[in-house]
Motif scaffolding. Structure first.
Motif, PDB file in Angstrom:
ATOM      1  N   MET A   1      62.873 102.531 -20.480  1.00 40.43           N
ATOM      2  CA  MET A   1      62.667 102.634 -18.835  1.00 40.43           C
ATOM      3  C   MET A   1      62.312 104.255 -18.781  1.00 40.43           C
ATOM      4  O   MET A   1      61.539 104.860 -17.940  1.00 40.43           O
ATOM      5  CB  MET A   1      63.957 102.604 -17.859  1.00 40.43           C
ATOM      6  CG  MET A   1      64.377 101.099 -17.981  1.00 40.43           C
ATOM      7  SD  MET A   1      63.378  99.984 -16.994  1.00 40.43           S
ATOM      8  CE  MET A   1      62.166  99.544 -18.385  1.00 40.43           C
TER       9      MET A   1
ATOM     10  N   HIS B   1      61.619  95.703 -19.075  1.00 45.81           N
ATOM     11  CA  HIS B   1      60.638  96.067 -18.402  1.00 45.81           C
ATOM     12  C   HIS B   1      60.534  95.355 -17.118  1.00 45.81           C
ATOM     13  O   HIS B   1      59.737  95.935 -16.099  1.00 45.81           O
ATOM     14  CB  HIS B   1      59.221  95.720 -19.392  1.00 45.81           C
ATOM     15  CG  HIS B   1      59.232  96.728 -20.646  1.00 45.81           C
ATOM     16  ND1 HIS B   1      59.005  98.002 -20.668  1.00 45.81           N
ATOM     17  CD2 HIS B   1      59.533  96.286 -21.992  1.00 45.81           C
ATOM     18  CE1 HIS B   1      59.199  98.488 -21.813  1.00 45.81           C
ATOM     19  NE2 HIS B   1      59.392  97.384 -22.670  1.00 45.81           N
TER      20      HIS B   1
ATOM     21  N   GLY C   1      62.860  93.806 -15.487  1.00 46.60           N
ATOM     22  CA  GLY C   1      64.316  94.126 -14.841  1.00 46.60           C
ATOM     23  C   GLY C   1      65.405  93.457 -15.576  1.00 46.60           C
ATOM     24  O   GLY C   1      64.964  92.651 -16.749  1.00 46.60           O
TER      25      GLY C   1
ATOM     26  N   TYR D   1      67.318  99.150 -12.498  1.00 47.65           N
ATOM     27  CA  TYR D   1      66.329  98.068 -13.006  1.00 47.65           C
ATOM     28  C   TYR D   1      67.283  96.921 -12.855  1.00 47.65           C
ATOM     29  O   TYR D   1      66.589  95.661 -13.641  1.00 47.65           O
ATOM     30  CB  TYR D   1      65.798  98.343 -14.509  1.00 47.65           C
ATOM     31  CG  TYR D   1      66.907  98.663 -15.528  1.00 47.65           C
ATOM     32  CD1 TYR D   1      67.570  97.715 -16.100  1.00 47.65           C
ATOM     33  CD2 TYR D   1      67.532  99.896 -15.858  1.00 47.65           C
ATOM     34  CE1 TYR D   1      68.550  97.888 -17.022  1.00 47.65           C
ATOM     35  CE2 TYR D   1      68.315 100.215 -16.864  1.00 47.65           C
ATOM     36  CZ  TYR D   1      68.951  98.979 -17.602  1.00 47.65           C
ATOM     37  OH  TYR D   1      70.037  99.352 -18.373  1.00 47.65           O
TER      38      TYR D   1
ATOM     39  N   LYS E   1      67.521  93.530 -11.170  1.00 52.38           N
ATOM     40  CA  LYS E   1      66.662  92.793 -10.312  1.00 52.38           C
ATOM     41  C   LYS E   1      67.232  91.331 -10.132  1.00 52.38           C
ATOM     42  O   LYS E   1      67.201  90.658 -11.202  1.00 52.38           O
ATOM     43  CB  LYS E   1      65.140  92.658 -10.834  1.00 52.38           C
ATOM     44  CG  LYS E   1      64.042  92.252  -9.941  1.00 52.38           C
ATOM     45  CD  LYS E   1      62.611  92.268 -10.695  1.00 52.38           C
ATOM     46  CE  LYS E   1      61.798  91.521  -9.444  1.00 52.38           C
ATOM     47  NZ  LYS E   1      60.396  91.758 -10.188  1.00 52.38           N
TER      48      LYS E   1
ATOM     49  N   LEU F   1      62.884 100.760 -10.724  1.00 50.57           N
ATOM     50  CA  LEU F   1      61.936  99.799 -11.302  1.00 50.57           C
ATOM     51  C   LEU F   1      60.815  99.469 -10.292  1.00 50.57           C
ATOM     52  O   LEU F   1      59.784  99.205 -10.756  1.00 50.57           O
ATOM     53  CB  LEU F   1      62.700  98.533 -11.644  1.00 50.57           C
ATOM     54  CG  LEU F   1      61.957  97.650 -12.580  1.00 50.57           C
ATOM     55  CD1 LEU F   1      61.548  98.231 -13.926  1.00 50.57           C
ATOM     56  CD2 LEU F   1      62.795  96.332 -12.786  1.00 50.57           C
TER      57      LEU F   1
ATOM     58  N   ASN G   1      57.087  99.703 -11.773  1.00 54.01           N
ATOM     59  CA  ASN G   1      56.104  98.709 -11.964  1.00 54.01           C
ATOM     60  C   ASN G   1      55.283  98.561 -10.799  1.00 54.01           C
ATOM     61  O   ASN G   1      54.369  97.540 -10.757  1.00 54.01           O
ATOM     62  CB  ASN G   1      56.980  97.402 -11.959  1.00 54.01           C
ATOM     63  CG  ASN G   1      57.665  97.423 -13.627  1.00 54.01           C
ATOM     64  OD1 ASN G   1      57.064  97.998 -14.504  1.00 54.01           O
ATOM     65  ND2 ASN G   1      58.597  96.226 -13.523  1.00 54.01           N
TER      66      ASN G   1
END
Length: 365
Positions: free
Chosen positions: A101, A160, A162, A200, A202, A217, A221
């Motif tokens: 991250m 990447h 989450g 991050y 999610k 995040l 993203n």
């Protein structure tokens, strides 16, 4: 007069110079650069690739990896990278779990960092074989950029897309405190400012709250349409290679496919979508589809739990992206007798049980 110059012109010689590209390591949560696992990992990669490696520490390492917001961690990393003269000609990044991250944050958010080093080829043009280095002309095939890009990003177990669960850290008092915080609103400003993994986390069934309250995040993203930034995509797609390593028995990242940008669909915990099935990919929010269609994304899966990588897998999947092109050619050009001796020696070691391939386990994130 023209004829007298011909001998000099004909003996001009192009000699390739080996230019080593350094790499930096961003460790995972609860870890620090001085821990044996990280130092050993960095040293092995340096020795095998012939490139100098540096672990970038943020704050005090372990504690700040838990409590410092990821945007702040990225800002600290950005300044450190910009102040490292060793990286002035470009560099590679190796990310370990949460460290990915920070690494991606440096790629996408960091302004004015070291220039990109893409397909750099250096030659010495010698007007005579006996001239010294000060009589040479150095030619670069790429023009430096003013932005903070990297050559290759090698990601080990990166969340990447989450994760649907905060990484487990044990039964210490800090973990009990964190568990109580997690049971409250994970997307509240207080938790976002004091618990790094919340940046991050999610929850598929709470996407509206995630997009509204998660501070890291969604930005990384490019998930929010109204604030989508083309610069982040441009910088991300400048990578030569994106190496995504997923661990088959990973029980820390939920789901483990997040290491490949795979995740759950909005509103449900089933099924697990491949990267290519997500909107991030199909709508190309950060350029993942662009990179993939150019053949620059390597989806790699290895056996083992979270960050439990073997030395053979390190050599096979990580080292090739840290080696300089000239170094690789030199290795390929080894004499057949040298290769034969090497193979025989390795066979004897394996036969005697002296050559072990044990997992190199880094601190669990």
């Amino acid at each position: 007069m023209a004829f007298s110059l011909l001998p000099i012109i004909f003996i001009f010689t192009l000699i390739p110079l080996t230019v080593s590209v350094p790499f930096i390591v961003f460790h995972g949560i609860g870890d620090k650069c001085t821990n044996r696992g990280v130092t050993h990992f960095t040293e092995l990669l340096s020795n095998w690739s012939g490139s100098q490696g540096y672990c970038i520490e943020i704050g005090d390492g372990s504690w700040d990896s838990w409590t410092m917001p990821l945007l702040e961690q990225t800002a600290v990393a950005c300044e450190k990278v910009k102040n490292m003269s060793e990286l002035s000609d470009g560099y590679n990044i190796v990310g370990l779990s949460q460290g990915n991250m920070v690494g991606r944050g440096v790629i996408e958010f960091c302004d004015g960092g070291p220039p990109v080093r893409i397909n750099l080829t250096t030659y010495m043009i010698l007007p005579h074989l006996f001239f010294f280095l000060e009589h040479t002309l150095v030619i670069y095939s790429g023009k430096p950029s003013a932005d903070a890009h990297v050559r290759n990003l090698i990601s080990l177990a990166g969340p990447h897309a989450g994760t649907a669960s905060i990484p487990f850290c044990g039964s210490e008092w800090i973990c009990v405190l964190l568990d109580n915080l997690i049971k409250s609103e994970i997307y509240s400003s207080f938790i976002q400012e004091h618990l790094a993994p919340s940046g991050y986390l999610k929850i598929p069934t709470d996407i509206a709250a995630y997009l509204k309250g998660c501070t890291f995040l969604p930005k990384l993203n490019n998930e929010i349409y109204s604030t989508r930034n083309s610069t982040y995509k441009e910088r991300f797609t400048s990578l030569e290679n994106l190496v995504l390593i997923m661990f088959e028995q990973d029980t820390i990242l939920i789901p483990k496919e997040t290491s490949w940008f795979g995740y759950y669909p909005d509103g449900a915990f089933d099924p697990i979508l491949s990267a290519q099935e997500t909107k991030l990919y199909t709508e190309d929010w950060i350029g993942l589809k662009t990179l993939d269609e150019a053949g620059k994304v390597k989806f790699i899966n290895v056996s083992g739990n979270h960050l439990a990588i073997t030395k053979s897998d390190m050599r096979k999947y990580v080292v090739p992206y840290l080696e300089d092109g000239t170094s690789t050619q030199t290795m390929i050009a080894e004499s057949s007798s040298q290769n034969l001796l090497s193979s025989a020696w390795n066979f004897l070691l394996e036969f005697a049980g002296l050559k072990e391939d044990r997992p190199l386990v880094l601190t669990v994130v």
